[in-house]
Enzyme design. Structure first.
Site, PDB file in Angstrom:
ATOM      1  N   HIS A 141       0.849  -1.300   0.230  1.00 12.58           N
ATOM      2  CA  HIS A 141      -0.093   0.129  -0.163  1.00 12.58           C
ATOM      3  C   HIS A 141       0.966   1.490   0.488  1.00 12.58           C
ATOM      4  O   HIS A 141       0.054   2.270  -0.488  1.00 12.58           O
ATOM      5  CB  HIS A 141      -1.463   0.002   1.280  1.00 12.58           C
ATOM      6  CG  HIS A 141      -1.412   0.559   1.231  1.00 12.58           C
ATOM      7  ND1 HIS A 141      -1.766   2.014   2.284  1.00 12.58           N
ATOM      8  CD2 HIS A 141      -2.890   1.207   0.206  1.00 12.58           C
ATOM      9  CE1 HIS A 141      -2.343   2.911   1.421  1.00 12.58           C
ATOM     10  NE2 HIS A 141      -4.033   2.310   0.629  1.00 12.58           N
ATOM     11  N   HIS A 161      -4.894   6.746  -4.718  1.00  9.47           N
ATOM     12  CA  HIS A 161      -5.731   7.898  -4.024  1.00  9.47           C
ATOM     13  C   HIS A 161      -6.094   9.321  -5.125  1.00  9.47           C
ATOM     14  O   HIS A 161      -4.935   9.903  -5.606  1.00  9.47           O
ATOM     15  CB  HIS A 161      -5.196   7.766  -2.677  1.00  9.47           C
ATOM     16  CG  HIS A 161      -4.751   7.130  -2.108  1.00  9.47           C
ATOM     17  ND1 HIS A 161      -3.490   6.551  -1.714  1.00  9.47           N
ATOM     18  CD2 HIS A 161      -5.609   6.513  -1.510  1.00  9.47           C
ATOM     19  CE1 HIS A 161      -3.862   5.267  -0.486  1.00  9.47           C
ATOM     20  NE2 HIS A 161      -5.044   4.823  -0.596  1.00  9.47           N
ATOM     21  N   HIS A 170      -8.192  -0.781  -4.442  1.00  7.96           N
ATOM     22  CA  HIS A 170      -8.799  -1.434  -3.255  1.00  7.96           C
ATOM     23  C   HIS A 170      -8.428  -2.609  -3.973  1.00  7.96           C
ATOM     24  O   HIS A 170      -8.828  -3.685  -2.956  1.00  7.96           O
ATOM     25  CB  HIS A 170      -8.298  -0.356  -3.245  1.00  7.96           C
ATOM     26  CG  HIS A 170      -7.894   0.781  -2.257  1.00  7.96           C
ATOM     27  ND1 HIS A 170      -7.686   2.292  -3.102  1.00  7.96           N
ATOM     28  CD2 HIS A 170      -6.781   0.717  -0.727  1.00  7.96           C
ATOM     29  CE1 HIS A 170      -6.336   2.416  -2.222  1.00  7.96           C
ATOM     30  NE2 HIS A 170      -6.456   2.447  -0.899  1.00  7.96           N
ATOM     31  N   HIS A 291     -13.879   7.652   3.430  1.00 12.05           N
ATOM     32  CA  HIS A 291     -12.366   7.018   3.919  1.00 12.05           C
ATOM     33  C   HIS A 291     -11.876   7.665   4.231  1.00 12.05           C
ATOM     34  O   HIS A 291     -10.853   7.056   5.344  1.00 12.05           O
ATOM     35  CB  HIS A 291     -12.389   6.351   2.239  1.00 12.05           C
ATOM     36  CG  HIS A 291     -10.919   6.133   1.926  1.00 12.05           C
ATOM     37  ND1 HIS A 291      -9.875   6.745   1.763  1.00 12.05           N
ATOM     38  CD2 HIS A 291     -10.529   5.078   2.068  1.00 12.05           C
ATOM     39  CE1 HIS A 291      -8.822   6.608   1.793  1.00 12.05           C
ATOM     40  NE2 HIS A 291      -8.914   5.389   2.010  1.00 12.05           N
ATOM     41  N   HIS A 295      -9.445   7.055   8.705  1.00 14.42           N
ATOM     42  CA  HIS A 295      -8.444   6.588   8.500  1.00 14.42           C
ATOM     43  C   HIS A 295      -8.063   7.848   9.729  1.00 14.42           C
ATOM     44  O   HIS A 295      -7.586   6.928  10.576  1.00 14.42           O
ATOM     45  CB  HIS A 295      -7.886   7.546   7.368  1.00 14.42           C
ATOM     46  CG  HIS A 295      -7.440   5.962   6.581  1.00 14.42           C
ATOM     47  ND1 HIS A 295      -6.663   4.670   6.777  1.00 14.42           N
ATOM     48  CD2 HIS A 295      -8.245   5.490   5.449  1.00 14.42           C
ATOM     49  CE1 HIS A 295      -6.892   3.947   5.886  1.00 14.42           C
ATOM     50  NE2 HIS A 295      -7.451   4.162   4.798  1.00 14.42           N
ATOM     51  N   PHE A 312      -1.416   7.542   4.953  1.00 18.37           N
ATOM     52  CA  PHE A 312      -1.810   6.512   3.920  1.00 18.37           C
ATOM     53  C   PHE A 312      -0.525   5.782   4.284  1.00 18.37           C
ATOM     54  O   PHE A 312      -0.758   3.872   3.575  1.00 18.37           O
ATOM     55  CB  PHE A 312      -1.713   6.404   2.862  1.00 18.37           C
ATOM     56  CG  PHE A 312      -3.008   7.286   2.356  1.00 18.37           C
ATOM     57  CD1 PHE A 312      -4.282   7.138   2.639  1.00 18.37           C
ATOM     58  CD2 PHE A 312      -3.372   8.610   1.965  1.00 18.37           C
ATOM     59  CE1 PHE A 312      -5.867   6.985   3.086  1.00 18.37           C
ATOM     60  CE2 PHE A 312      -4.373   8.972   1.308  1.00 18.37           C
ATOM     61  CZ  PHE A 312      -5.746   8.723   1.928  1.00 18.37           C
ATOM     62  N   HIS A 325     -11.674  -1.121   4.543  1.00 15.48           N
ATOM     63  CA  HIS A 325     -11.951  -0.758   2.882  1.00 15.48           C
ATOM     64  C   HIS A 325     -12.422  -2.350   2.137  1.00 15.48           C
ATOM     65  O   HIS A 325     -12.495  -2.009   1.080  1.00 15.48           O
ATOM     66  CB  HIS A 325      -9.789  -1.205   2.420  1.00 15.48           C
ATOM     67  CG  HIS A 325      -9.818  -0.020   2.396  1.00 15.48           C
ATOM     68  ND1 HIS A 325     -10.270   1.270   1.160  1.00 15.48           N
ATOM     69  CD2 HIS A 325      -8.557   0.852   2.959  1.00 15.48           C
ATOM     70  CE1 HIS A 325      -9.339   1.897   1.185  1.00 15.48           C
ATOM     71  NE2 HIS A 325      -8.300   1.711   2.423  1.00 15.48           N
TER      72      HIS A 325
END
Ligand code: C2O
Length: 563
Positions: A141, A161, A170, A291, A295, A312, A325
């Protein structure tokens, strides 16, 4: 051979330059607040660059930035990628084993958790040299979200992203992760669970994530006794409790998945094309939030980048990243079914873009976006659970007629307010303080057909963040009272959430350097509910939600139409 390759590269570069030199396809960001344009993905894709898809050049992995102050190396061992011949992806045969069924976290039983615990424990025990190991999975990732690879045929990096690669990338990533976990325990029916934070039963941090190998010490544990705030920003700390937060979340989901996301670009994110000039930065509604916000809510607040989940590069080190996810993956399908978008984007650049992953048999596989549009073919499905938010369409906080009357009177009687409306049309406005702008509607009287086919889109354009900060602001229409403004009420149009993350771009200087982003929100339904669909203008209010908005500016707000 090398000589040939060099010649080939030079030739390629030459043609790239030629194409770019004569190509002004990028729709100009107009200064005026009233331009009438109706665009589709295909319009924007009318140009074609030398590469007809986006894909990583595996020989280019380089150091990248996890945070502005943190250089990271997320590259896999070089030999793993350069000396291996990838095979094309083939759909699994699930005729014997049946589909893997992903279940919501609140319905997991003891046996399942034992199984997942075992699989993850084995995965965590594998050495880093094994691509199936947890550390390699987590690192993957980081590789893609920090721009560690260049694209093929270009020195532009890849970011998964903030653009239309978000959902497909993803999905691929989770697909292989899930199959590896299953194979480690010899179970080809193993499926990941999804943390359905959109369901009141699962709005607390999942219990499973607090046990055994699912534990991650880098989390903001103080949050976990509270209902998650899907529109979280760390400065408004826990504004609502219990049922009030649940209701706000449901109304928020309605806005993010239904009313603000009626066209593909609004949900999927902006179209990213190959090469430097193809850059775009505009996540879809759900990528912005829940999303990004979830996070941020999970990550440890005292860490500089709110690691792990809040940044990230480190996010996938949290074992519950994958449940978060899996829910986003499921919501992609929910959106698809609601809006009948089975082929959301009919652009070959998107469809042909591809990535590489190691599968459960240690085989490097090349997989395309067009391979992952149907989960049944991929061998899994999501258990159906209640979508309570479907009928939580928010209502105006003030009767629309009253609101418009108040705003009009304010405009006539209050010199300051009137002046503000004008000044706020200037470019490069700071987002430090709340701002209200009067925006003209290009087509106040649409024909019936236009209404059916076109979505009116509120665009906050030219957003620029100086430095790398997490920035969040909310956008409202015809808002009278700023004090308890939020997603519970219809005036809320959407949110902009940018997590601090740096993507290394090799030649920003040579590519014009325009790295501003846009926020696009569908508002046709909202305008109707606010009794403003026949008005010639609307008042748009932007409320900064993080003090870091001091570092953010934007060029304006306009209304567009998307077909
Ligand atoms: Cu690739 Cu949730 O991040």
């Amino acid at each position: 051979r090398d000589k040939n390759r060099l010649a080939y590269n030079l030739e390629l570069r030459g043609s790239i330059l030629n194409i770019f030199a004569g190509d002004h396809r990028k729709p100009a960001e107009n200064n005026t607040t009233t331009t009438t344009t109706t665009t589709t993905y295909e319009d924007i894709g009318a140009h074609k660059t030398i590469a007809s898809e986006i894909s990583p050049n595996l020989t280019t992995c380089h150091d990248s930035y996890g945070r502005p102050d943190l250089l990271v190396n997320c590259c896999p061992p070089l030999s793993d990628e350069t000396s291996v011949v990838p095979v094309d992806y083939r759909f699994p045969d699930s005729s014997k084993s049946g589909l893997r069924v992903r279940r919501p976290v609140h319905l997991l039983d003891h046996d399942y958790i034992v199984k997942y615990t075992k699989a993850l424990t084995i995965m965590k025990s594998l050495p880093h040299s094994d691509p199936r190991s947890f550390s390699r999975q987590a690192q993957l990732h980081c590789t893609f979200c920090t721009g560690a690879y260049d694209q093929k045929h270009s020195s532009a990096t890849i970011d998964i992203h903030g653009n239309w690669l978000f959902f497909p990338f993803h999905r691929m990533y989770l697909h292989f992760h899930e199959r590896i976990l299953g194979s480690l325990i010899g179970d080809d029916t193993f499926a990941l669970p999804f943390w359905n934070w959109d369901n009141p039963e699962s709005m607390l941090f999942p219990d499973m994530c607090l046990e055994g190998p699912f534990v991650d010490s880098q989390r903001e544990f103080t949050h976990f006794k509270h209902v998650v705030n899907l529109n979280y920003d760390d400065e408004m700390e826990i504004v609502a409790e219990g049922q009030e937060q649940v209701d706000a979340n449901l109304a928020f989901m309605y806005n993010q998945v239904i009313s603000a996301a009626k066209k593909p670009e609004l949900f999927m994110g902006c179209p990213l094309y190959p090469g430097q000039d193809g850059f775009c930065n505009g996540p879809g509604t759900v990528e912005e939030a829940p999303h990004n916000t979830v996070h941020y809510w999970v990550g440890l607040a005292s860490n500089p980048g709110r690691e792990n989940m809040g940044a990230f590069y480190s996010a996938a080190w949290d074992p519950c990243f994958y449940s978060h996810h899996a829910n986003l993956d499921r919501i992609w399908d929910v959106w698809r079914d609601l809006h009948g978008m089975h082929l959301p984007i009919n652009d070959t650049v998107w469809l042909n873009s591809y990535f590489y992953f190691y599968d459960e048999n240690l085989q490097l596989v090349k997989i395309k976006v067009s391979d992952v549009l149907n989960t049944t073919k991929l061998g899994y499905t999501n258990e159906k659970t209640d979508l309570i938010w479907l009928n939580r369409r928010p209502r105006p906080s003030v009767p629309p007629k009253t609101a418009k009357h108040i705003l009009k009177t304010r405009e006539t009687n209050n010199e300051m307010f009137r002046l503000q409306l004008l000044i706020n049309r200037l470019e490069g406005r700071s987002l430090k303080n709340p701002i209200t702008i009067k925006v003209d509607r290009p087509k106040p009287y649409q024909t019936k057909r236009e209404i059916e086919e076109e979505e009116e889109v509120l665009v906050v354009y030219g957003i620029e963040i100086k430095g790398d900060f997490t920035v969040k602001f909310d956008v409202f229409v015809n808002l009278v009272n700023e004090t308890n403004a939020g997603p519970s009420y219809r005036e809320f149009a959407g949110t902009f959430v940018r997590l601090a993350h740096v993507v290394r771009r090799r030649s920003i200087a040579t590519s014009g350097g325009n790295r501003k982003s846009n926020l696009k929100l569908g508002i046709s339904e909202l305008l109707k509910d606010l009794d403003a669909d026949k008005d010639e203008s609307i008042w748009v209010t932007i409320l900064p939600r993080t003090s870091s908005c001091v570092n953010a500016t934007f060029d304006g707000v306009r209304l567009d139409y998307l077909r």
